[in-house]
Design an enzyme around this catalytic site. Structure first.
Site, PDB file in Angstrom:
ATOM      1  N   ASP A 159      -7.377  -5.157   5.186  1.00 54.03           N
ATOM      2  CA  ASP A 159      -8.423  -4.681   6.391  1.00 54.03           C
ATOM      3  C   ASP A 159      -9.931  -4.689   5.619  1.00 54.03           C
ATOM      4  O   ASP A 159      -9.993  -4.726   4.701  1.00 54.03           O
ATOM      5  CB  ASP A 159      -7.726  -3.370   6.511  1.00 54.03           C
ATOM      6  CG  ASP A 159      -7.322  -2.226   5.486  1.00 54.03           C
ATOM      7  OD1 ASP A 159      -7.732  -3.013   4.282  1.00 54.03           O
ATOM      8  OD2 ASP A 159      -6.609  -1.540   5.827  1.00 54.03           O
ATOM      9  N   ASN A 163      -0.378   9.563   6.669  1.00 57.82           N
ATOM     10  CA  ASN A 163       0.353   9.470   7.975  1.00 57.82           C
ATOM     11  C   ASN A 163       1.225   8.467   8.209  1.00 57.82           C
ATOM     12  O   ASN A 163       1.788   8.009   9.475  1.00 57.82           O
ATOM     13  CB  ASN A 163      -0.647   9.590   9.312  1.00 57.82           C
ATOM     14  CG  ASN A 163      -1.645   8.166   8.877  1.00 57.82           C
ATOM     15  OD1 ASN A 163      -1.363   7.217   8.272  1.00 57.82           O
ATOM     16  ND2 ASN A 163      -2.561   8.164   9.985  1.00 57.82           N
ATOM     17  N   HIS A 198       0.548   5.201   7.850  1.00 58.62           N
ATOM     18  CA  HIS A 198       0.056   3.925   8.201  1.00 58.62           C
ATOM     19  C   HIS A 198       0.139   2.706   6.969  1.00 58.62           C
ATOM     20  O   HIS A 198       0.471   2.972   6.005  1.00 58.62           O
ATOM     21  CB  HIS A 198      -1.609   3.834   8.618  1.00 58.62           C
ATOM     22  CG  HIS A 198      -2.571   4.141   7.509  1.00 58.62           C
ATOM     23  ND1 HIS A 198      -3.713   4.774   7.840  1.00 58.62           N
ATOM     24  CD2 HIS A 198      -2.438   3.859   6.137  1.00 58.62           C
ATOM     25  CE1 HIS A 198      -4.205   4.640   6.731  1.00 58.62           C
ATOM     26  NE2 HIS A 198      -3.934   4.330   5.566  1.00 58.62           N
ATOM     27  N   GLU A 214      -2.408   2.459  12.370  1.00 52.32           N
ATOM     28  CA  GLU A 214      -2.490   3.888  12.426  1.00 52.32           C
ATOM     29  C   GLU A 214      -1.080   4.258  13.564  1.00 52.32           C
ATOM     30  O   GLU A 214      -0.763   3.421  14.183  1.00 52.32           O
ATOM     31  CB  GLU A 214      -3.702   4.401  13.316  1.00 52.32           C
ATOM     32  CG  GLU A 214      -4.848   4.538  12.249  1.00 52.32           C
ATOM     33  CD  GLU A 214      -4.878   5.018  10.956  1.00 52.32           C
ATOM     34  OE1 GLU A 214      -3.849   5.753  10.504  1.00 52.32           O
ATOM     35  OE2 GLU A 214      -6.074   5.423  10.678  1.00 52.32           O
TER      36      GLU A 214
HETATM   37  P1  PGA Z   1      -5.013   5.127  -1.099  1.00 57.00           P
HETATM   38  O1  PGA Z   1      -4.685   4.785   0.437  1.00 57.00           O
HETATM   39  O2  PGA Z   1      -4.148   4.235  -1.862  1.00 57.00           O
HETATM   40  O3  PGA Z   1      -6.286   5.687  -1.204  1.00 57.00           O
HETATM   41  O4  PGA Z   1      -3.958   6.589  -0.855  1.00 57.00           O
HETATM   42  C1  PGA Z   1      -3.810   3.963   1.121  1.00 57.00           C
HETATM   43  C2  PGA Z   1      -3.710   3.699   2.388  1.00 57.00           C
HETATM   44  O5  PGA Z   1      -4.309   4.477   3.062  1.00 57.00           O
HETATM   45  O6  PGA Z   1      -3.039   2.753   2.802  1.00 57.00           O
END
Ligand code: PGA
Length: 246
Positions: free
Chosen positions: A67, A136, A138, A143
């Site tokens: 992404d 959450n 995702h 999302e």
């Molecule tokens: P993070 O993010 O590695 O910064 O915790 C993971 C994600 O949001 O997929």
């Protein structure tokens, strides 16, 4: 689905780097799907160290990132392009033309997403996809929602994601509100998937991924339907998962 328990972040990162390294050693022309965020940072550092020691050769490797924020260019230091340059690409012998990230500065959503999806397809698909997991649930920037979106698309970031990511920006207003992301279908088409989770903030999402229903409200839950998923999670991320249930 295989679950490996790691003692802590360092242990998770060594295990993850070992799996990625094994992929590159066994197939030097691997097509890898890469992730950004805090979780894989130390995994990348381990890979850079092993490259510097001469254990790894990235010259045949191609990469597709999950992404990118929409509306910021690669020169913005919070872009995922900048993250990848800083954490991996500028430090190993990967060819720049073999690295791919959606163009966040390109406003034509259809064009960005179609070209990205086509490029992955033309590369023969992703052999090993690295994933983090959002608080959450995702994956990429898919999302929680009412349906699983198949292909690369533009998303409005959930408020919880904006809150989680504001730590990287000077002000909350600076956090982009949209992003381009591989779709759930793009991710599920990868031949192998490696999901990493570290820390208490991920415990709820990891428990739901492992034990809850498969639902677009927890996008990572779809991984239960994939034939080759490995999860490496540390003790804090597994605090809600009983040993016997794995
Ligand atoms: P993070 O993010 O590695 O910064 O915790 C993971 C994600 O949001 O997929």
């Amino acid at each position: 689905m295989r679950l490996y328990r790691a003692k802590n972040y360092e242990d998770m990162s060594i295990k993850a780097a070992s799996i990625l390294a094994a992929q590159i050693v066994t197939d030097p022309n691997s097509v890898l799907g890469l992730a950004t965020g805090s979780t894989p940072e130390l995994m990348y550092r381990n890979l850079v160290e092993w490259y510097k020691k001469g254990y790894l050769d990235f010259s045949g490797v191609s990469t597709y990132n999950l992404d990118e924020y929409r509306g910021i260019s690669g020169t913005n230091e919070q872009s995922y392009y900048a993250y990848m340059m800083k954490n991996l690409f500028s430090k190993v012998n990967i060819k720049e033309e073999n690295t791919h990230i959606p163009d966040g500065f390109q406003e034509d959503t259809r064009k960005v997403c179609k070209e990205y999806e086509d490029a992955i397809c033309q590369a023969g698909g992703i052999e090993l996809q690295i994933l983090g997991i959002g608080n959450n649930g995702h994956i990429g920037f898919n999302e929680p929602s009412d349906s699983f979106l198949e292909d690369c698309h533009c998303v409005n970031l959930a408020e919880s994601t904006i809150q989680a990511n504001k730590r990287f920006f000077e002000k909350e207003e600076d956090v982009p509100k949209q992003a381009y992301t591989m779709g759930v279908g793009t991710i599920m088409r990868a031949k192998k998937i490696l999901l990493l989770a570290s820390g208490k903030a991920k415990a709820d999402a990891v428990e739901k991924l492992l034990n809850g229903p498969v639902t677009p409200q927890i996008p990572a839950s779809i991984l239960r339907l994939h034939p080759d998923v490995t999860i490496i999670a540390d003790e804090e991320a597994l605090v809600n998962v009983e040993e016997m249930k794995i």
